[in-house]
Design an enzyme around this catalytic site. Structure first.
Site, PDB file in Angstrom:
ATOM      1  N   GLN A 292       0.810  -1.222   0.000  1.00  0.00           N
ATOM      2  CA  GLN A 292       0.000   0.000   0.000  1.00  0.00           C
ATOM      3  C   GLN A 292       0.842   1.271   0.000  1.00  0.00           C
ATOM      4  O   GLN A 292       0.301   2.358  -0.208  1.00  0.00           O
ATOM      5  CB  GLN A 292      -0.948   0.021   1.202  1.00  0.00           C
TER       6      GLN A 292
ATOM      7  N   CYS B 252     -10.665   0.020   3.809  1.00  0.00           N
ATOM      8  CA  CYS B 252      -9.252  -0.075   3.462  1.00  0.00           C
ATOM      9  C   CYS B 252      -8.734   1.300   3.066  1.00  0.00           C
ATOM     10  O   CYS B 252      -9.415   2.027   2.335  1.00  0.00           O
ATOM     11  CB  CYS B 252      -9.100  -1.045   2.287  1.00  0.00           C
TER      12      CYS B 252
ATOM     13  N   HIS C 270      -7.197  -9.332   6.531  1.00  0.00           N
ATOM     14  CA  HIS C 270      -7.226  -8.257   5.528  1.00  0.00           C
ATOM     15  C   HIS C 270      -5.808  -7.891   5.076  1.00  0.00           C
ATOM     16  O   HIS C 270      -5.535  -7.780   3.880  1.00  0.00           O
ATOM     17  CB  HIS C 270      -7.944  -7.046   6.144  1.00  0.00           C
ATOM     18  N   GLU C 271      -4.914  -7.722   6.047  1.00  0.00           N
ATOM     19  CA  GLU C 271      -3.545  -7.285   5.703  1.00  0.00           C
ATOM     20  C   GLU C 271      -2.763  -8.403   5.011  1.00  0.00           C
ATOM     21  O   GLU C 271      -2.013  -8.143   4.064  1.00  0.00           O
ATOM     22  CB  GLU C 271      -2.802  -6.800   6.954  1.00  0.00           C
TER      23      GLU C 271
HETATM   24 NI    NI Z   1      -6.447  -2.610   3.191  1.00  0.00          NI
END
Ligand code: NI
Length: 156
Positions: free
Chosen positions: A51, A91, A133-134
């Site tokens: 990210q 997110c 999620h990560e």
């Molecule tokens: Ni995320």
């Protein structure tokens, strides 16, 4: 330390698989420190290296409300799950989007710390969702891939 720019949906890097970390050096520590600062600045509960544009298997998290739950996960793997929960998820790379996903109720993760030592972590509720999620981010998976069908229709 420095803030890093968050990659947003539409950038193909978010769909790539991240590579394992092999060197536990100053460069990794700088990445972790920057990710930590960026996550807190954005009021996120978790951030994966992809990210911020780095394709390495690195995650920072903090599901507490007072910065007491900070975790660094290097090359993390889910080793046990139990039960299920369906809760709202969002997110930092998909600003303004939320949806209901099905995740395990309890998750056990093993990961290396910044010095290359294996650690085991357990989480329920938000922390369990955050682990999943990560770690999904490290394999190019976004929460929108895991939405329950009714919600998916709503998002188009
Ligand atoms: Ni995320």
């Amino acid at each position: 330390m420095a803030l890093r720019k968050i990659v947003e949906v539409g950038d193909p890097i978010l769909r790539k698989k991240s590579r394992p970390v092999e060197k536990f050096d100053e460069r990794l520590h700088t990445l972790l420190d920057d990710m930590r600062e960026t996550m807190y600045e954005q009021n996120g509960v978790g951030l994966a290296a992809v990210q911020v544009g780095v394709l390495r298997r690195v995650v920072v998290m903090d599901c507490s409300t007072d910065k007491s739950g900070y975790l660094e996960l290097i090359n993390p793997e889910i080793i046990e799950t139990e039960g299920e929960q369906c809760e709202q998820e969002g997110c930092l790379s998909l600003p303004g989007k939320t949806g209901i996903t099905k995740r395990p109720a309890e998750v056990k993760v093993k990961a290396l710390d910044r010095n290359g030592n294996w650690c085991v972590y357990k989480g329920t509720e938000l922390k369990a969702r955050c682990f999943c999620h990560e770690i999904d981010h490290l394999d190019g998976i976004l929460f929108t891939d895991r939405l329950k069908p009714a919600i998916e229709t709503d998002l188009g």
